[in-house]
Write a protein that holds these residues in place. Structure first.
Motif, PDB file in Angstrom:
ATOM      1  N   ALA A 189      84.529  41.195  28.837  1.00  0.00           N
ATOM      2  CA  ALA A 189      85.056  39.888  29.242  1.00  0.00           C
ATOM      3  C   ALA A 189      84.807  39.630  30.722  1.00  0.00           C
ATOM      4  N   PHE A 190      85.070  40.619  31.558  1.00  0.00           N
ATOM      5  CA  PHE A 190      84.815  40.459  32.988  1.00  0.00           C
ATOM      6  C   PHE A 190      83.324  40.269  33.264  1.00  0.00           C
ATOM      7  N   ASN A 191      82.488  41.047  32.609  1.00  0.00           N
ATOM      8  CA  ASN A 191      81.053  40.922  32.824  1.00  0.00           C
ATOM      9  C   ASN A 191      80.551  39.541  32.413  1.00  0.00           C
ATOM     10  N   ALA A 192      81.097  39.004  31.316  1.00  0.00           N
ATOM     11  CA  ALA A 192      80.688  37.670  30.870  1.00  0.00           C
ATOM     12  C   ALA A 192      81.074  36.605  31.889  1.00  0.00           C
ATOM     13  N   VAL A 193      82.300  36.718  32.430  1.00  0.00           N
ATOM     14  CA  VAL A 193      82.765  35.732  33.409  1.00  0.00           C
ATOM     15  C   VAL A 193      81.963  35.824  34.706  1.00  0.00           C
ATOM     16  N   LEU A 194      81.670  37.046  35.156  1.00  0.00           N
ATOM     17  CA  LEU A 194      80.988  37.230  36.442  1.00  0.00           C
ATOM     18  C   LEU A 194      79.497  36.933  36.363  1.00  0.00           C
ATOM     19  N   SER A 195      78.890  37.148  35.210  1.00  0.00           N
ATOM     20  CA  SER A 195      77.443  36.981  35.105  1.00  0.00           C
ATOM     21  C   SER A 195      77.020  35.604  34.606  1.00  0.00           C
ATOM     22  N   PHE A 196      77.938  34.829  34.032  1.00  0.00           N
ATOM     23  CA  PHE A 196      77.542  33.527  33.473  1.00  0.00           C
ATOM     24  C   PHE A 196      77.161  32.504  34.537  1.00  0.00           C
ATOM     25  N   PRO A 197      78.012  32.270  35.569  1.00  0.00           N
ATOM     26  CA  PRO A 197      77.625  31.268  36.575  1.00  0.00           C
ATOM     27  C   PRO A 197      76.425  31.747  37.395  1.00  0.00           C
ATOM     28  N   PRO A 198      75.612  30.820  37.910  1.00  0.00           N
ATOM     29  CA  PRO A 198      74.494  31.206  38.785  1.00  0.00           C
ATOM     30  C   PRO A 198      75.010  31.910  40.046  1.00  0.00           C
ATOM     31  N   PRO A 199      74.181  32.749  40.639  1.00  0.00           N
ATOM     32  CA  PRO A 199      74.621  33.479  41.842  1.00  0.00           C
ATOM     33  C   PRO A 199      75.119  32.584  42.964  1.00  0.00           C
ATOM     34  N   LEU A 200      74.466  31.444  43.184  1.00  0.00           N
ATOM     35  CA  LEU A 200      74.900  30.557  44.267  1.00  0.00           C
ATOM     36  C   LEU A 200      76.289  29.996  43.996  1.00  0.00           C
ATOM     37  N   VAL A 201      76.580  29.698  42.737  1.00  0.00           N
ATOM     38  CA  VAL A 201      77.909  29.189  42.395  1.00  0.00           C
ATOM     39  C   VAL A 201      78.961  30.271  42.625  1.00  0.00           C
ATOM     40  N   MET A 202      78.680  31.492  42.186  1.00  0.00           N
ATOM     41  CA  MET A 202      79.624  32.585  42.380  1.00  0.00           C
ATOM     42  C   MET A 202      79.802  32.905  43.858  1.00  0.00           C
ATOM     43  N   THR A 203      78.719  32.844  44.625  1.00  0.00           N
ATOM     44  CA  THR A 203      78.819  33.085  46.069  1.00  0.00           C
ATOM     45  C   THR A 203      79.741  32.057  46.722  1.00  0.00           C
ATOM     46  N   GLY A 204      79.567  30.777  46.355  1.00  0.00           N
ATOM     47  CA  GLY A 204      80.452  29.744  46.877  1.00  0.00           C
ATOM     48  C   GLY A 204      81.900  29.963  46.476  1.00  0.00           C
ATOM     49  N   LEU A 205      82.109  30.421  45.237  1.00  0.00           N
ATOM     50  CA  LEU A 205      83.472  30.685  44.777  1.00  0.00           C
ATOM     51  C   LEU A 205      84.100  31.850  45.538  1.00  0.00           C
ATOM     52  N   PHE A 206      83.331  32.917  45.739  1.00  0.00           N
ATOM     53  CA  PHE A 206      83.841  34.052  46.510  1.00  0.00           C
ATOM     54  C   PHE A 206      84.166  33.636  47.945  1.00  0.00           C
ATOM     55  N   ALA A 207      83.298  32.826  48.550  1.00  0.00           N
ATOM     56  CA  ALA A 207      83.541  32.359  49.912  1.00  0.00           C
ATOM     57  C   ALA A 207      84.787  31.480  49.977  1.00  0.00           C
TER      58      ALA A 207
END
Length: 277
Positions: free
Chosen positions: A42-60
């Motif tokens: 479940a965690f892998n699906a959530v973390l890997s689904f969005p594009p890297p740029l989207v996840m980077t913006g979310l982490f920031a």
């Protein structure tokens, strides 16, 4: 005159216990493996689904809201660097392993710490066990994990959650025991039940200490996840292992940088969360 030494074959006794558990408890280990695998997937699906740029913006954004603009700027730069180095998938796999291990560790450690804070007998029993767990070399945890769960991410998670469990128990116990007596007496004066005392008085006051335990659990989990790459846990641990075994200095160095970036992000965010609760 010859002196005869009698010794106890501790290794043989340990092997006998392991063999008995493997022969009689395999359904339990299969159930644990299934549950851990479900949470990890479940965690892998959530973390890997969005594009890297989207996840980077979310982490920031998370870093900015929790720890301020400087941490947010570092997070943005750091995760973009991870993407440029081609280690995004491995980093997200490592983050998934850490989150899975920490959630299970906290699910076990916080209730156990609460129990220990309420009973001196439980604390006396738990304390030497935690001492043993914290002094045992990290690599030793890999042996029973592989025997019971074979190779892969599941034994990596199991070894990691056991290795990172002690701070959660210790600091939860410490935080609740350090709640001022005046607060407890005031709660009793208002007729609070033991449940209300715990959830409305003790836990809120002890929360900064408990969050310090969460922070330490996350840091220990991250260090153990890297070691668990030796048993096929995946993520950045595998990349570091490749760098060592194949003498790929660049891969090992870049993987180390990615681990540092992830560690600083998790450390700063959880420290800030501990100050705000």
């Amino acid at each position: 005159m010859m002196q005869l030494r009698e010794h106890i074959n501790i290794g043989g006794a340990f092997e006998a216990v392991i063999n008995w558990l493997m022969a009689n408890m395999s359904p339990v280990f299969d159930a644990i493996s299934t549950g851990v695998r479900a949470v990890l997937d479940a965690f892998n699906a959530v973390l890997s689904f969005p594009p890297p740029l989207v996840m980077t913006g979310l982490f920031a954004l998370i870093a900015w809201r929790m720890a301020g603009r400087w941490v947010a700027g570092f997070t943005l730069f750091g995760f973009l660097l991870i993407e440029v180095m081609g280690l995004w998938a491995a980093t997200m796999a490592t983050l998934g392993l850490v989150l899975t291990s920490v959630i299970i560790s906290m699910g076990i450690g916080i209730p156990l710490g609460i129990w220990a804070s309420k009973s001196d007998l439980v604390e006396q029993v738990v304390r030497p066990i935690l001492d043993f767990m914290q002094t045992l070399p990290a690599f030793v945890y890999l042996i029973p994990a592989v025997l019971f769960f074979r190779l892969g991410p599941v034994p990596g998670v199991v070894a990691t959650l056991i290795f990172s469990l002690p701070p959660a128990v210790r600091l939860t116990n410490l935080g609740i025991r350090q709640v001022p007596r005046e607060i407890k007496e005031a709660a009793r004066a208002f007729g609070a039940t033991p449940r209300q005392m715990l959830f409305k008085a003790e836990l809120p006051v002890a929360m900064p200490t408990i969050m310090a335990g969460v922070n330490q659990t996350i840091m220990l989990a991250l260090s153990m996840v890297v070691i668990a790459g030796m048993i096929g846990a995946g993520g950045l641990g595998n990349e570091v292992l490749k760098g060592i075994t194949q003498l790929k200095i660049d891969l090992g160095f870049e993987s180390g940088i990615a681990i540092v970036i992830l560690a600083i992000f998790l450390d700063r965010v959880t420290q800030a969360l501990g100050r705000t609760v």
